[in-house]
Design a protein around this motif. Structure first.
Motif, mmCIF file in Angstrom:
data_model
loop_
_atom_site.group_PDB
_atom_site.id
_atom_site.type_symbol
_atom_site.label_atom_id
_atom_site.label_comp_id
_atom_site.label_asym_id
_atom_site.label_seq_id
_atom_site.Cartn_x
_atom_site.Cartn_y
_atom_site.Cartn_z
ATOM 1 N N GLN A 66 -2.233 -73.869 56.777
ATOM 2 C CA GLN A 66 -1.732 -72.730 57.553
ATOM 3 C C GLN A 66 -0.760 -71.912 56.702
ATOM 4 O O GLN A 66 -0.794 -70.679 56.721
ATOM 5 C CB GLN A 66 -1.043 -73.221 58.827
ATOM 6 C CG GLN A 66 -2.000 -73.720 59.899
ATOM 7 C CD GLN A 66 -1.280 -74.313 61.098
ATOM 8 O OE1 GLN A 66 -0.129 -74.749 61.004
ATOM 9 N NE2 GLN A 66 -1.949 -74.325 62.234
ATOM 10 N N THR B 193 3.165 -78.419 63.236
ATOM 11 C CA THR B 193 2.291 -77.357 62.735
ATOM 12 C C THR B 193 2.442 -76.130 63.621
ATOM 13 O O THR B 193 3.224 -76.128 64.568
ATOM 14 C CB THR B 193 0.812 -77.799 62.731
ATOM 15 O OG1 THR B 193 0.340 -77.870 64.085
ATOM 16 C CG2 THR B 193 0.643 -79.173 62.074
ATOM 17 N N GLU B 194 1.674 -75.098 63.307
ATOM 18 C CA GLU B 194 1.695 -73.882 64.125
ATOM 19 C C GLU B 194 0.683 -73.933 65.268
ATOM 20 O O GLU B 194 0.480 -72.942 65.967
ATOM 21 C CB GLU B 194 1.411 -72.665 63.236
ATOM 22 C CG GLU B 194 2.483 -72.428 62.176
ATOM 23 C CD GLU B 194 2.139 -71.290 61.245
ATOM 24 O OE1 GLU B 194 1.125 -70.602 61.502
ATOM 25 O OE2 GLU B 194 2.871 -71.091 60.257
#
Length: 240
Positions: free
Chosen positions: A28, A63-64
């Motif tokens: 990402q 995480t995103e």
């Protein structure tokens, strides 16, 4: 093959989720639209009347990824901390593989590629006559094997890779996870080279142990940790 990779391990409790989250975060950070999936979660926990998947919760924290599509990212949640097929039998439920495949296909439409985390080691039964290799073949993904760094890992890793190959799976490489650098000895120093020699696949990296990951995972930049310690190029080849 589909775009993405499947993360399996030489055993349970060796940090597949940490590596999965780290790879997602790293990719990402490099601009890839990466999704993640934990198809089977045993040892699920109840919170506020809802059953949660600890591994997916970890991914959401580090995480995103967002919680939208929770049931797609984790279609099978079972309370008993057992092999999924056994946990389902204990709970008196039947695992629907078609539902798992449908969730996977839906996620594939939403992301450039997916990182899918297995459950336990390679030969874990997920449903009746359906093991991890069957899931990997269903998804048509290449495999990254997560291994521990210390004594005994050569045997476990070589066995995992050889069985995977016999079953027709494509292995990208091995990631050794959780190296305690201050405690590393001759075994930890020589294991990576021996693994590469015995199974003729690369050790993509050695991820150092970070105590904070277990205590406060949001404080650790897992993406940076992976970028600094893992060769991502062989993985990136399978993302498009």
């Amino acid at each position: 093959m589909e775009a993405g990779i499947f993360i399996t391990g030489t055993d349970t409790g060796i940090g597949k989720t940490v590596v999965t989250a780290g790879l997602v975060a790293a990719l990402q950070q490099q601009g890839y639209n990466i999704g993640a999936m934990k198809p089977f979660q045993s040892g699920a926990v109840e919170s506020n009347g809802r059953l949660l998947a600890p591994d997916l919760e970890f991914l959401l924290k580090t995480t995103e990824l967002v919680a939208d599509g929770y049931d797609l990212m984790n279609p099978v949640r079972l309370k008993p901390p057992l092999a999924p097929s056994v946990a389902a039998e204990v709970e008196g439920v039947e695992v629907d593989i078609d539902e798992v495949e449908s969730a996977y296909n839906s996620l594939q439409q939403q992301y450039q590629s997916l990182i899918v985390e297995g459950a336990g080691g390679l030969m874990v039964p997920l449903a009746e006559n359906f093991l991890i290799p069957d899931l990997i073949k269903l998804f048509s993904l290449p495999v990254v094997v997560v291994a521990r760094p210390n004594l005994g890992t050569i045997n476990h890793t070589v066995l995992t890779v050889k069985v995977a190959r016999q079953l027709g799976l494509e292995i990208i490489g091995v990631i050794i996870n959780g190296l305690k650098e201050e405690e590393a000895g001759l075994a930890e120093e020589t294991n990576p080279e021996l693994i590469e020699e015995l199974v003729d696949i690369p050790v993509l990296g050695i991820v150092p142990y970070r105590e904070a990951i277990g205590d406060d995972p949001e404080e650790v930049d897992l993406g940076k940790l992976i970028i600094e310690n893992v060769d991502l190029e062989p993985v990136i080849e399978y993302l498009d």
